[in-house]
Scaffold this motif. Structure first.
Motif, short mmCIF file in Angstrom:
data_model
loop_
_atom_site.label_atom_id
_atom_site.label_comp_id
_atom_site.label_asym_id
_atom_site.label_seq_id
_atom_site.Cartn_x
_atom_site.Cartn_y
_atom_site.Cartn_z
N ILE A 1 0.86 -0.74 -0.28
CA ILE A 1 -0.65 -0.33 0.24
C ILE A 1 0.95 1.34 0.17
O ILE A 1 0.42 2.50 -0.90
CB ILE A 1 -1.08 -0.07 1.43
CG1 ILE A 1 -1.64 -0.79 1.10
CG2 ILE A 1 -1.86 0.93 1.67
CD1 ILE A 1 -2.95 -1.30 2.54
N GLN B 1 -5.98 0.39 -5.54
CA GLN B 1 -5.55 -1.08 -5.73
C GLN B 1 -4.91 -0.85 -7.09
O GLN B 1 -4.51 -2.05 -8.05
CB GLN B 1 -6.68 -1.81 -5.75
CG GLN B 1 -7.15 -1.77 -4.13
CD GLN B 1 -7.77 -0.48 -3.77
OE1 GLN B 1 -8.10 0.19 -4.25
NE2 GLN B 1 -8.28 -0.48 -2.14
N ILE C 1 -6.63 -9.22 1.21
CA ILE C 1 -7.03 -9.00 1.67
C ILE C 1 -7.17 -7.39 2.42
O ILE C 1 -7.75 -6.78 2.28
CB ILE C 1 -7.36 -10.09 3.00
CG1 ILE C 1 -8.12 -10.60 2.64
CG2 ILE C 1 -8.71 -9.28 4.13
CD1 ILE C 1 -8.12 -11.94 3.53
N PHE C 2 -5.94 -7.00 2.68
CA PHE C 2 -5.53 -5.76 3.52
C PHE C 2 -5.11 -5.27 2.78
O PHE C 2 -4.91 -3.71 2.86
CB PHE C 2 -4.12 -5.51 4.67
CG PHE C 2 -4.61 -6.72 6.18
CD1 PHE C 2 -5.33 -6.26 7.08
CD2 PHE C 2 -4.58 -7.84 6.21
CE1 PHE C 2 -6.02 -6.60 7.98
CE2 PHE C 2 -5.64 -8.81 7.62
CZ PHE C 2 -5.65 -8.08 8.28
N MET D 1 -6.37 -4.05 -0.01
CA MET D 1 -7.81 -4.26 0.02
C MET D 1 -8.86 -2.56 0.94
O MET D 1 -9.79 -2.04 -0.07
CB MET D 1 -9.21 -5.18 -0.94
CG MET D 1 -8.29 -6.12 -1.37
SD MET D 1 -8.30 -5.14 -3.90
CE MET D 1 -10.07 -4.82 -3.72
N MET D 2 -7.51 -3.07 1.84
CA MET D 2 -8.25 -1.81 2.88
C MET D 2 -7.45 0.03 2.05
O MET D 2 -8.34 0.65 2.39
CB MET D 2 -7.84 -2.27 3.89
CG MET D 2 -8.60 -3.66 4.34
SD MET D 2 -8.06 -3.45 6.70
CE MET D 2 -8.12 -2.46 7.50
N GLY D 3 -6.72 -0.03 1.81
CA GLY D 3 -5.69 0.61 0.64
C GLY D 3 -5.15 1.95 2.11
O GLY D 3 -4.97 2.56 1.13
N SER D 4 -5.82 1.81 3.06
CA SER D 4 -5.44 2.90 3.98
C SER D 4 -3.79 2.39 4.63
O SER D 4 -3.97 2.04 5.57
CB SER D 4 -6.56 3.14 5.50
OG SER D 4 -5.68 3.98 6.28
N ALA E 1 -4.75 3.65 8.09
CA ALA E 1 -5.49 1.42 9.25
C ALA E 1 -4.27 -0.01 9.55
O ALA E 1 -5.04 0.23 10.67
CB ALA E 1 -6.56 1.47 8.37
N VAL E 2 -3.62 0.37 8.33
CA VAL E 2 -2.75 -1.05 8.73
C VAL E 2 -2.09 -1.18 9.54
O VAL E 2 -1.40 -2.07 9.81
CB VAL E 2 -2.86 -1.38 7.12
CG1 VAL E 2 -1.79 -2.92 7.31
CG2 VAL E 2 -3.83 -2.05 5.96
#
Length: 742
Positions: free
Chosen positions: A108, A132, A344-345, A347-350, A353-354
């Protein structure tokens, strides 16, 4: 998992892997915001606090790596082979999840290097592309390279990327401050202070993953020629390099940009560095891609090692993930699973947050590792002989700081994290019952603590004569499995205020047969007492005679640290020969200045609700206080929670009023911890025996305590004791020195 040491990798791959993972995405993308939000000193504090957790962890890993022969599996292998599979697997699972999510984090962050491209597409075509479109293909390319080429290709790329990263940082440090022009509100250096606020731990959670890369090189353990040397040296060099660079970056940002610039520009370093518009995005791409390489090299190997040790609950999953490709056993299946988790993470894109998720995983992993390291230090098992040595207080500090920081970030997730790690451990313990676990680590630590306390108590024993008395009783009986009341008595006496040691006596000479018998009996006794509220220490004594056994136990040291001061005997009222044997050995006990208690065991059940009756006569001047103290000590046990103590004082006719006045004075002065309502004064005319008077009032008492003196037992005379055969359980008490009641 077997190592593949013919690759002959040394210190540099470990160092470069650690250093490039540390100097990664957070450095380029978030440290400008952190300095702008927290100020110079706030950012310095953030860096130092982070390293106060990571440095002890790096020291612990380096130490453990020199304690055992290191193979593939990195940190997991090192931990599990030193602390056992149960602990290693628990930490290994959380560690793997940290590493797998880190892959997504770096991908990311790598995407942010293409921010100019996203801006150009938006300005020319009015389309806001999702991140993404870069991150997912980037993850795919990285996965393809790793699966196709293995770790060798990753390490070749690592050297190139390290060079790019070094050049980017040098050009940043050679850069000039941003020109503020005429806007005095945007002067560089206005962050050279500490900005207070509640955002410190939010930013700590975002930035902490930057410091966790120090152990990335440990994951190459299976490819190292000399892991015991390369891991400690490479890891510590990488950690120190990261600390120095981050401190310098904070200083450079503070003197080169204003707070407004730091908060408005994500890639603020590109505004400061020489040729920054091209160098910093390339450096960011190199740093994040190298960190991604480091994580994707390490995470599958951790998972593969877990599966090889059958640490995961399901057999088929272990078999699938343990498979490797080629002679080097490249973890293909484990890599596929890791990539799917990372996807999976991604796709969160932040980034933020990660980053916070990773921080919690790493903090609980590091905290657990430091705690186990501390316990191993403190326990000092002979098998723990590392060549590289850290200090126990570093590990303890790392653990405490990890827990504290987790609670400051999010108390709920902290509690949830520790509940999850405990559940993971319990599941693993259930599937690997025969393996060494956390109980053995705690047992070794408690052994060391007890050993030191024993020595401390012995050194200060000389100063304990004037301290408040408490029982340290030893009991010997050959009827442990037939008559349990004396075991109950010892439990009551040692529950809260005292300490008790119970010896089961086996008459005979010490040999293989009697030794085996004693071990089996001790095991049975311990099992019988497991479900009771019990602080009684149990043991066995093999001796050719009862007298020799008594002589041995009165010379045995107390494991409580205080000297034994009381011997408890027991006999069956229906078997007077047992009492005679006890009385023949009281002189031996008196020679050691021990108080003596003789428990007369009746066939009546214990009636707890009827309380404890203490009988005091005029001849009990020395025994009185000890009898009262024993009554209150026994009463502290939960078995007696609905009971009370009643004291009966026998005096001659016409002296009742005089005795009552004396008792009132003692109670008023605080010398007797009782109320007058619990005292009954009984006049004694001589028409009845003492036994008849006691039986009249204490026939159904839960326990009766009566004093005796030396004259009553001369020449093994049992007449005094036989007077009380018609009542329930009796505890006869004799002391050589009156006890003080405060």
């Amino acid at each position: 998992m077997k190592s593949n040491n013919n690759k002959g990798l040394g210190v540099l791959p470990v160092y470069f892997t650690a250093a490039t993972t540390i100097l990664g995405a957070i450095l380029f993308l978030r440290f400008g915001f952190a300095v702008g939000t927290l100020g110079f000193w706030g950012a310095i504090l953030l860096v130092i606090l982070g390293h106060l957790i990571t440095i002890p962890t790096a020291l612990a890993i380096s130490e453990i790596a020199t304690n055992t022969r290191v193979e593939g599996g990195g940190e997991y292998f090192i931990i599990s082979r030193s602390f056992g599979l149960k602990i290693g697997s628990t930490i290994g699972i959380t560690l793997y999840l940290s590493q797998a999510i880190s892959v997504a984090f770096y991908i990311i962050a790598f995407t942010e290097a293409f921010a100019p491209l996203f801006d150009w597409v938006h300005s020319c075509y009015g389309v806001q592309l999702p991140r993404q479109v870069i991150s997912v293909p980037a993850l795919g390319i990285l996965a393809f390279v790793m699966l196709r080429q293995g770790s060798g290709s990753g390490l070749k790329m690592l050297y190139i990327i390290t060079g790019i990263l070094a050049v980017s940082l040098l050009l940043f440090f050679f850069g000039k401050p941003i020109d503020a022009g005429e806007d005095i509100t945007r002067l560089p250096g206005d962050v050279f202070k500490f900005f207070e606020g509640k955002e410190f731990f939010i930013w700590f959670a975002i930035c902490f993953p930057a410091f966790t890369g120090m152990t990335a090189g440990v994951g190459l353990s299976g490819d190292l020629k000399n892991p015991g040397k390369s891991i400690p040296l490479g890891t510590m060099l990488g950690t120190i390099t990261g600390l120095v660079v981050y401190l310098l970056v904070v200083w450079k940002l503070s003197v080169s940009a204003s707070q407004a610039d730091l908060l408005s520009e994500q890639l603020i370093m590109s505004k400061i560095a020489v040729w920054g518009f091209i160098v910093i995005p390339i450096g960011l791409a190199a740093a994040t891609f190298s960190s991604g390489i480091g994580s994707i090299l390490v995470a599958p190997r951790t998972l593969q090692a877990l599966a090889c040790d059958k640490s995961l609950p399901l057999k088929h999953i272990n078999s699938f993930l343990a498979k490797g490709k080629g002679e080097s056993r490249e973890p293909v299946n484990a890599s596929i699973v890791t990539v799917l988790i990372a996807l999976i993470f991604v796709m969160m894109g932040s980034v933020d947050a990660v980053a916070q998720i990773i921080s919690m995983f790493f903090l609980i992993t590091y905290g657990s590792l430091n705690l186990i390291s501390f316990l191993n230090h403190f326990g000092s098992p002979p098998s723990y002989r590392p060549r590289f040595k850290s200090k126990w207080y570093f590990s303890l500090g790392g653990f405490l700081l990890s827990v504290w920081v987790m609670f400051k970030i999010n108390p709920f997730y902290t509690l949830l994290s520790y509940i999850i790690i405990i559940l993971i451990y319990l599941v693993i313990e259930n599937t690997n019952k025969e393996q060494k676990g956390v109980i053995s680590i705690f047992k070794e630590a408690l052994f060391q603590l007890n050993r030191r306390l024993q020595i401390f108590m012995q050194k200060h024993q000389m100063n304990m004569d004037d301290e408040e008395w408490r029982p340290a009783a030893i009991c010997i009986s050959s009827n442990s499995l037939k008559r349990e009341k004396v075991l109950d008595l010892m439990r009551w006496m040692s529950h809260r205020h005292g300490f008790g040691t119970y010896f089961h006596f086996i008459e005979g000479y010490y040999c293989k047969q009697t030794c085996t018998e004693s071990q089996e009996l001790l095991k049975e006794l311990v099992n019988n007492m497991k479900n009771l509220k019990n602080t009684l220490y149990l043991d066995t004594m093999i001796s050719p005679s009862y007298t020799s056994a008594v002589a041995q136990i009165i010379q045995s040291p107390s494991i409580s640290g205080m000297e034994n001061n009381m011997v408890v005997f027991e006999y069956d009222k229906n078997r007077p020969e047992e009492l005679k044997r006890i009385l023949e050995n009281t002189g031996l006990v008196h020679a050691g200045n021990f108080d003596i208690c003789i428990f007369g065991n009746s066939t009546q059940p214990i009636r707890f609700r009827n309380g404890i009756h203490v009988w005091i006569r005029t001849t009990d001047e020395k025994n009185t206080n000890l009898m009262i103290l024993l009554g209150y000590i026994i009463m502290a046990h939960p078995d007696w929670k609905k009971s009370c103590i009643k004291i009966f004082i026998i005096c001659g006719n016409g002296k009742s009023e005089e005795v009552k006045n004396e008792i009132e004075e003692l109670i008023a002065a605080g010398r007797l911890p009782i109320t007058l309502a619990n005292i009954e004064i009984i006049g004694f005319s001589g028409n009845q025996t003492i036994g008849e008077v006691v039986a009249e009032h204490s026939q159904n008492a839960g326990l009766t305590i009566i004093g005796f003196h030396e004259e009553a037992i001369k020449h093994g005379n049992t007449e005094f004791f036989s007077e009380f055969n018609n009542i329930g359980d009796v505890l006869f008490v004799n002391t050589l020195q009156s006890k003080k009641i405060d």
